[in-house]
Each structure stands twice: as structure tokens, then as C-alpha cells.
Design a protein around this motif. Structure first.
Motif, mmCIF file in Angstrom:
data_model
loop_
_atom_site.group_PDB
_atom_site.id
_atom_site.type_symbol
_atom_site.label_atom_id
_atom_site.label_comp_id
_atom_site.label_asym_id
_atom_site.label_seq_id
_atom_site.Cartn_x
_atom_site.Cartn_y
_atom_site.Cartn_z
ATOM 1 N N THR B 260 0.888 -1.535 0.315
ATOM 2 C CA THR B 260 -0.129 0.108 0.240
ATOM 3 C C THR B 260 1.347 1.240 -0.255
ATOM 4 O O THR B 260 0.316 1.991 0.042
ATOM 5 N N GLY B 261 1.926 1.282 0.218
ATOM 6 C CA GLY B 261 3.116 2.488 0.559
ATOM 7 C C GLY B 261 2.618 3.138 1.421
ATOM 8 O O GLY B 261 2.020 2.802 2.528
ATOM 9 N N GLU B 262 3.030 4.525 1.099
ATOM 10 C CA GLU B 262 2.976 5.883 2.349
ATOM 11 C C GLU B 262 1.639 6.004 1.678
ATOM 12 O O GLU B 262 1.373 6.879 0.977
ATOM 13 N N ILE B 263 0.742 6.891 3.398
ATOM 14 C CA ILE B 263 -0.341 7.401 2.533
ATOM 15 C C ILE B 263 -0.023 8.716 3.463
ATOM 16 O O ILE B 263 0.091 8.812 4.961
ATOM 17 N N LYS B 264 -1.168 9.328 2.678
ATOM 18 C CA LYS B 264 -0.820 10.704 2.856
ATOM 19 C C LYS B 264 -2.001 11.211 4.570
ATOM 20 O O LYS B 264 -2.620 10.360 5.091
ATOM 21 N N GLN B 265 -1.787 12.179 4.968
ATOM 22 C CA GLN B 265 -1.761 12.425 6.742
ATOM 23 C C GLN B 265 -3.084 12.685 6.701
ATOM 24 O O GLN B 265 -4.281 12.743 7.137
ATOM 25 N N GLU B 266 -3.086 13.565 5.212
ATOM 26 C CA GLU B 266 -4.501 14.642 5.582
ATOM 27 C C GLU B 266 -5.647 13.293 5.201
ATOM 28 O O GLU B 266 -7.000 13.486 5.396
ATOM 29 N N ILE B 267 -5.882 12.910 4.335
ATOM 30 C CA ILE B 267 -6.031 11.094 3.523
ATOM 31 C C ILE B 267 -7.063 10.463 5.388
ATOM 32 O O ILE B 267 -7.737 10.428 5.608
ATOM 33 N N ARG B 268 -5.894 10.876 6.283
ATOM 34 C CA ARG B 268 -5.900 9.988 7.614
ATOM 35 C C ARG B 268 -6.469 10.825 8.314
ATOM 36 O O ARG B 268 -7.980 10.258 8.762
ATOM 37 N N GLU B 269 -6.786 12.117 8.097
ATOM 38 C CA GLU B 269 -7.379 12.620 8.811
ATOM 39 C C GLU B 269 -8.754 13.028 8.627
ATOM 40 O O GLU B 269 -9.578 13.283 9.209
ATOM 41 N N LYS B 270 -9.060 13.239 7.044
ATOM 42 C CA LYS B 270 -10.305 13.129 6.632
ATOM 43 C C LYS B 270 -11.282 12.096 7.081
ATOM 44 O O LYS B 270 -12.630 12.044 7.255
ATOM 45 N N ILE B 271 -10.378 10.763 6.552
ATOM 46 C CA ILE B 271 -11.535 10.195 7.208
ATOM 47 C C ILE B 271 -11.222 9.761 8.833
ATOM 48 O O ILE B 271 -12.894 9.441 8.743
ATOM 49 N N ASN B 272 -10.928 10.293 9.654
ATOM 50 C CA ASN B 272 -11.169 10.161 11.420
ATOM 51 C C ASN B 272 -12.260 11.139 11.304
ATOM 52 O O ASN B 272 -13.170 10.610 12.045
ATOM 53 N N GLU B 273 -12.100 12.218 10.778
ATOM 54 C CA GLU B 273 -13.455 13.203 10.745
ATOM 55 C C GLU B 273 -14.472 12.359 10.585
ATOM 56 O O GLU B 273 -15.894 12.716 10.867
ATOM 57 N N GLN B 274 -14.966 11.860 8.816
ATOM 58 C CA GLN B 274 -15.481 11.298 8.173
ATOM 59 C C GLN B 274 -16.408 10.461 9.909
ATOM 60 O O GLN B 274 -17.859 10.141 9.957
ATOM 61 N N VAL B 275 -15.683 9.664 10.278
ATOM 62 C CA VAL B 275 -15.839 8.562 11.102
ATOM 63 C C VAL B 275 -16.250 8.669 11.976
ATOM 64 O O VAL B 275 -17.814 8.313 12.752
ATOM 65 N N LEU B 276 -15.643 10.013 12.840
ATOM 66 C CA LEU B 276 -16.334 10.318 14.036
ATOM 67 C C LEU B 276 -18.021 11.132 13.709
ATOM 68 O O LEU B 276 -18.363 10.904 14.802
ATOM 69 N N LEU B 277 -18.118 11.437 12.422
ATOM 70 C CA LEU B 277 -19.008 12.596 12.338
ATOM 71 C C LEU B 277 -19.845 10.941 12.465
ATOM 72 O O LEU B 277 -21.364 11.418 12.705
ATOM 73 N N TRP B 278 -19.899 10.447 11.686
ATOM 74 C CA TRP B 278 -21.179 8.982 11.545
ATOM 75 C C TRP B 278 -21.441 8.730 13.203
ATOM 76 O O TRP B 278 -22.277 8.119 13.056
ATOM 77 N N ARG B 279 -20.083 8.591 12.983
ATOM 78 C CA ARG B 279 -20.131 7.939 15.072
ATOM 79 C C ARG B 279 -21.275 8.648 16.124
ATOM 80 O O ARG B 279 -21.797 8.421 16.657
ATOM 81 N N GLU B 280 -21.221 9.761 16.007
ATOM 82 C CA GLU B 280 -22.134 11.232 15.692
ATOM 83 C C GLU B 280 -23.514 11.035 16.028
ATOM 84 O O GLU B 280 -24.492 11.193 15.792
ATOM 85 N N GLU B 281 -23.793 10.896 14.137
ATOM 86 C CA GLU B 281 -25.003 11.104 13.826
ATOM 87 C C GLU B 281 -26.080 9.614 14.023
ATOM 88 O O GLU B 281 -27.014 9.354 13.909
ATOM 89 N N GLY B 282 -25.053 8.414 14.215
ATOM 90 C CA GLY B 282 -25.795 7.363 15.084
ATOM 91 C C GLY B 282 -25.532 6.325 13.436
ATOM 92 O O GLY B 282 -26.276 5.600 13.854
ATOM 93 N N LYS B 283 -24.387 6.372 13.030
ATOM 94 C CA LYS B 283 -24.094 5.623 11.844
ATOM 95 C C LYS B 283 -23.367 4.832 11.701
ATOM 96 O O LYS B 283 -23.455 4.067 10.879
ATOM 97 N N ALA B 284 -22.402 4.939 12.722
ATOM 98 C CA ALA B 284 -21.469 3.600 12.573
ATOM 99 C C ALA B 284 -20.818 3.877 14.304
ATOM 100 O O ALA B 284 -21.209 4.261 15.175
ATOM 101 N N ASP B 285 -20.841 2.377 14.303
ATOM 102 C CA ASP B 285 -19.536 1.676 15.682
ATOM 103 C C ASP B 285 -18.413 2.039 15.782
ATOM 104 O O ASP B 285 -17.714 1.527 14.818
ATOM 105 N N ILE B 286 -17.766 2.929 16.208
ATOM 106 C CA ILE B 286 -15.760 2.547 16.081
ATOM 107 C C ILE B 286 -15.687 1.406 17.325
ATOM 108 O O ILE B 286 -16.613 1.187 18.815
#
Lengths: 131, 473
Positions: B260-286
Motif C-alpha cells: 500500500t505504500g505511504e498514505i498521506k496524513q490528510e487522507i487519514r485526517e479526513k477518514i477520522n473526521e468522517q468516522v467520528l461524524l458518522w458515530r455522532e449521527e448514529g451511523k457507525a460504531d467504532i
């Protein structure tokens, strides 16, 4: 039998009974929904009928009624909406009750996550979750 | 012809028994008390009890972002304990197992490898919902107009055991149906959103239509219940997989190819944001899982500092480390520390100690391994093996099981007997005998230089003294 055990078994049986009844209800509703859908499809295709607003026979369960075609279309549409919301409610109720049943049986981990709100398919499809 | 094919299938299904394949769980009863021999685990009771407690805390979600260290001599069941814990946690909890040296590679930096390992151990649970029409095809009727330019009209009738209904379909749907070769009697599923058609099989009621059927037809029951169903599927995906898919346009291919090579930090931050948002909306469990790092003494001071910080993150898994070193140098420094782990990280860890096995435990373990590897062994030979295990090491004795089985098969015996074990003992040397042999004959091995060994011996003596001094302090 120990009253606690009796209580516990009664609870599960009652929930199961309710779930089965609701499932049957959904089947009956869907039957009506499908036949509504068929008639709506046929009606909306008949342009001449709708333009002249001629009266047609509408079968409502037990009896027939002569209604203006445009009104008939409206009636069927509201009926459909009613069915859609009823079925949705029944589905949520079934889900809750079956989760309760699983929990009472100690299998809560099998139904974990069913409380989650669904995510739109456009987002989950690129994730290719079905492996 | 079919016999030949079934043989081929059997060969490819050969099960390979791995070192720890006999472990099914921790073998605790309902009160978290360990049974002596249970679920593949033998003895080591206090370590198993501690592990059981930790598994319970993990399941309740009360121990996120903490660490555990399993420490003990080689061959005392550290990796076995970690495997047992992963079995106890079940499939719903992400469990990533890596070895300390895996983090060092030319393809990616240590911190990237570490971040990937950590993110592989954090799972996100999401639910997909779709409205589908599922039923058996009664008839497909397509009306082609007389002129080639006219519009085709299509109708499909679907049925279930409780009802049936007819739908008018458009050109694209008609094309899809003919591409998939769907005809009357097939059971299909149509997604209302998007109109994707899936063929589920052919209905049982049509199995007698033809005298000969091709082997790839699978017969299914005609669906029951309502025609239009809401299907909900719950999926678990690790945050690392989400990173990969988002960082490349054909990310899902890279997922399977591994690199997979190196993954950019911005992408990781975006994913974190998205997952936390989903958790707040009740759409995902972490779901924080477990990251197991074996051979922790191979990590260096930089990775340890990284781990320190990573443990304090919002989304962090439970860290389980295993080490069989005593007081040893921390890689990347000249300082010595217990287990080769810096003291500030050690402070955050709960330590489980494993002790060397006793005679009876070793006997049980050998019996279980023999069963696992399908080897029949008689009582005398088992006792001899156990003695060998006590004198040398547990691993060596386990290796002798399958080898003595091969020797006994060669003399066309059914069970492994004492002489088989003796033969294998002379054929394969254990560590002690091997090092003794080396000491006596080292002059005859390649690249031997007298001064080298003398200097090494001097340094070893110095090291021993320094450990003793530290102990005294």
C-alpha cells in the motif's frame, strides 16, 4: 416451574408471537401495495382517460365505486403512501422486538449494529464491503 | 472424470497445523477460573486468569488505549496466550498480530508501518440498507414494435409463495435481463435504487423441467413473504482499509495485493473526521480492537516513543506486547531496561508473567499437540518425550512429535514407540547439544578466529557482572 423461569419464557414467547403477527401484516400490506402499484401503472398510461377525466370503477376491498379518474389516481397514491409508512413502522418494530429476543437469549453480540442508521449506498458501494 | 476432480479438491484442502492451531480459547469457566486442561490451554493458571479478566474488560469497552505486556522465558506460552485471547474476543473484534521485526522494511518507514498496524486494529461497523424486490420470475414479456425504431415495451411478473405482481420495465432493465439470461423459473433480486439485477438461482419447482442439467445451476427455494423487502446488512471494516481505498482510485485492488505504500496524513485526517461524524449521527460504531506485537525487544526507541503517543489518541486499540528478554539494551540507545522497553512505556502497561511449564503440564501439552497433528503415541514414548521437553525445551519436544511419527510410519508401525523417539532424538539436535558441539569444534567451522571468541567471552563476562550489580542496587 419457578416463577422467574415462567416469566422469562412468557416474555420471549410473547415477543416472538408479536414478531410473527407483524411479519404477516407486512405480507398483507405488501400484497395490497403491489396491486395498487399495478393499477397505478395502468392508469397513468391511459392518457385519454385522464385528459377527459372520465369516471372509472374503483374496487375498494368489498365494493366498487365510480370515481373520476384523476381522483382515483390521487386516492391510490395516498393509499400507497399510507402503506409505505405503515410497513416502515412495522419493520422498525420487528427489528426492535427481535433484538430484544436475541438479548434475552444472551446472543446480543449477533445483532450488534442493527440500531445503526443506514448509510447511503453511494458511499458504501466504493468501500466494496461484500467480499 | 468427476472422481478425478473431487480428488483434486481434496488435495488442495490439506490442512496445515500451525504451532498454535490447537488453541480454541482461554479455557476459563463462568467465574473466570481457569480449568487445568481446557480449550487447548494447559496450566499457566494465573496468566490465563489475568488474560480472562482483560478480555472481559475489552469486551465491555472499559480498557481502550491501554497496553498489556506478556513476559516470560522462551517456550512459556506467550504467543499461545495472545492467540487464546484473540479467540475469546471473537470475530467481531479486529485482532492484528505482527512481529516486532516486521515494522522494519525498505518499502515504508517505521512510523508508517506502525500507523498502518494500529489502524488495522480499529474497526468501524456500518449498516447498509437496500429496498429489493425478490421473487421467482413467472414470465417476461417483451413487445417489439414492428418498425426497428419503435420503443420496446417490457413486462415482468414476479411471484413469492404469498403473492405476485407485474412490473413494467424499461430498455435498460430489459437489456440487463437478457444479458444475465434470465427466464421463467429463475429466482432474482432487483435493487430498487439503481436497478441492479442479481440472479439468485433457479426455483426447485423447475428442477424437473429438463432431464439433464448443467452442474453450475443451483436450485433455491421460491422466496416467501413480501415481494418488496428492506434488506439491512451490517459490515465491519478497519480504518486502514478505508484509508487505502480513499488514497488510490483503484484502492481496493491494492488492498488485496498488500503493497500500500505511504498514505498521506490528510487522507487519514479526513477518514477520522468522517468516522467520528458518522458515530455522532448514529451511523457507525467504532470498535477498538487488539494489536499484538510479538518480539517487542526488536522495536527501537523511536517506535517506542511513537507508541507512547499513539496510545493516547482518541481512536486507539488495545496493545498487547510479548517479550522474552530480561534486562537488555533498548535498540537505538545504549541504555539497558527491563524487557528492552523504555520505563515510561513500561509504566503504562499491565504486565502478565508466564512461568516455565512443569512435567505434568508438558505431558498434557504434548498429548494435545499429538492429537492435533493426528499422531498416535504410546505411554512410554510420551514419557520419554516429556522428559526431553523438561531437559531441553518444549518447542523441541513438539517438533519431535511429527518427526517420530514419520519414523514410525517408515517401519510400518501404527503408534510412535520409544525407539522412534530415541532415533529422532539422535537425528535432530536441540539448542544445548548444538551449542556444546559448537564450543568443542568451533575451530573447524568456517571464519573462525581465535581473538574474536576471546573478546566475546570477555564482553559476556562484563555484561553478566553489570547485571549482577544492577540487581544488587
Amino acid at each position: 416451574m419457578d416463577p422467574k423461569v415462567k416469566n422469562y419464557l412468557c416474555n420471549i414467547e410473547q415477543l416472538a408471537e408479536e414478531v410473527l403477527t407483524e411479519k404477516q401484516q407486512i405480507i398483507d400490506f405488501d400484497k395490497k401495495r403491489q396491486s395498487n402499484h399495478e393499477s397505478l401503472a395502468k392508469l397513468t398510461k391511459k392518457k385519454k382517460l385522464l385528459e377527459n377525466n372520465r369516471k372509472i370503477w374503483l374496487c375498494l376491498g368489498d365494493f366498487f365505486m365510480k370515481v373520476e379518474s384523476k381522483k382515483a389516481v390521487e386516492l391510490i397514491k395516498t393509499d400507497q403512501k399510507q402503506f409505505d409508512s405503515e410497513i416502515k413502522n412495522l419493520n422498525t418494530s420487528i427489528k426492535k422486538k427481535s433484538q430484544e429476543i436475541f438479548k434475552l437469549q444472551g446472543k446480543a453480540n449477533l445483532v450488534a449494529g442493527f440500531n445503526l442508521k443506514p448509510i447511503d449506498q453511494n458511499i458504501t458501494r466504493p468501500l466494496k464491503l461484500d467480499k | 472424470m468427476s472422481n478425478f476432480l473431487s480428488e483434486v479438491k481434496d488435495i488442495t484442502r490439506i490442512e496445515r497445523t500451525a504451532m498454535h492451531s490447537h488453541i480454541q480459547g482461554l479455557g476459563l469457566d463462568d467465574f473466570l477460573e481457569p480449568r487445568n486442561v481446557s480449550q487447548g490451554m494447559v496450566g499457566q493458571k494465573s496468566a490465563r486468569k489475568a488474560a480472562g479478566l482483560i478480555v472481559r474488560l475489552i469486551k465491555q469497552g472499559k480498557i481502550a488505549g491501554r497496553g498489556i505486556l506478556i513476559a516470560g522465558q522462551p517456550g512459556t506460552g506467550k504467543t499461545a496466550l495472545a492467540m487464546a485471547m484473540s479467540h475469546e474476543l471473537g470475530e467481531q473484534t479486529p485482532f492484528t498480530s505482527i512481529s516486532g521485526s516486521e515494522l522494519f522494511s525498505l518499502e515504508m518507514s517505521k512510523t508508517e508501518a506502525m500507523t498502518q498496524a494500529i489502524r488495522k486494529s480499529i474497526g468501524v461497523r456500518v449498516k447498509e440498507m437496500a429496498e429489493v424486490l425478490e421473487g421467482e420470475v413467472v414470465e417476461i414479456r417483451i413487445e417489439r414494435p414492428e418498425s426497428l425504431e419503435g420503443v420496446r415495451k417490457g413486462k415482468i411478473t414476479l411471484k413469492t409463495t404469498d403473492m405476485d405482481s407485474m412490473y413494467e420495465i424499461g430498455n435498460k432493465m430489459m437489456d440487463q435481463l437478457s444479458e444475465l439470461g434470465i427466464s421463467s423459473g429463475d429466482v432474482i433480486s432487483i435493487q430498487k435504487a439503481g436497478g441492479k439485477v442479481t440472479k439468485l438461482g433457479r426455483s426447485y419447482s423447475r428442477s424437473k423441467d429438463y432431464d439433464i442439467n448443467t452442474s453450475n445451476i443451483n436450485f433455491v427455494e421460491c422466496p416467501s413473504g413480501e415481494l418488496q423487502k428492506t434488506k439491512e446488512v451490517v459490515h465491519m471494516i478497519s480504518i486502514h482499509d478505508m484509508d487505502v481505498i480513499n488514497s488510490y482510485s483503484r484502492g481496493f485492488e491494492k488492498l488485496f495485493l498488500g503493497n500500500t505504500g505511504e498514505i498521506k496524513q490528510e487522507i487519514r485526517e479526513k477518514i477520522n473526521e468522517q468516522v467520528l461524524l458518522w458515530r455522532e449521527e448514529g451511523k457507525a460504531d467504532i470498535i477498538p480492537g487488539v494489536l499484538f506485537i510479538d518480539e517487542t525487544h526488536m522495536l527501537d526507541i523511536e517506535t517506542f516513543s511513537y507508541l507512547n503517543r499513539a496510545l493516547e489518541d482518541d481512536l486507539s486499540p488495545i496493545l498487547i506486547m510479548a517479550s522474552n528478554r530480561g534486562i537488555t539494551r533498548i535498540r537505538g540507545t545504549n541504555y539497558k531496561s527491563p524487557h528492552g522497553i523504555p520505563i515510561d512505556l513500561l509504566d503504562r502497561l499491565l504486565i502478565i508473567a508466564t512461568k516455565p511449564y512443569e512435567y505434568e503440564d508438558i505431558k498434557h501439552i504434548l498429548k494435545i499437540r499429538a492429537e492435533e497433528e493426528d499422531v498416535e503415541i504410546d505411554e512410554e514414548a510420551l514419557e520419554m518425550l516429556t522428559n526431553i521437553g523438561v531437559e531441553t525445551s518444549l518447542r523441541y519436544a513438539i517438533q519431535l512429535i511429527i518427526t517420530s511419527d514419520l519414523v514410525s510410519k517408515k517401519r510400518k508401525g501404527t503408534k510412535v514407540k520409544l525407539n522412534d523417539v530415541r532415533r529422532v532424538y539422535t537425528l535432530f539436535v536441540d539448542v544445548k547439544r548444538s551449542s556444546q558441539f559448537l564450543k568443542e569444534y568451533q575451530k573447524q567451522f568456517m571464519f573462525f578466529e581465535n581473538n574474536e571468541t576471546e573478546e566475546k567471552e570477555k564482553k559476556e563476562k562484563e555484561d553478566e557482572n553489570s547485571i549482577l550489580i544492577e540487581d544488587l542496587n
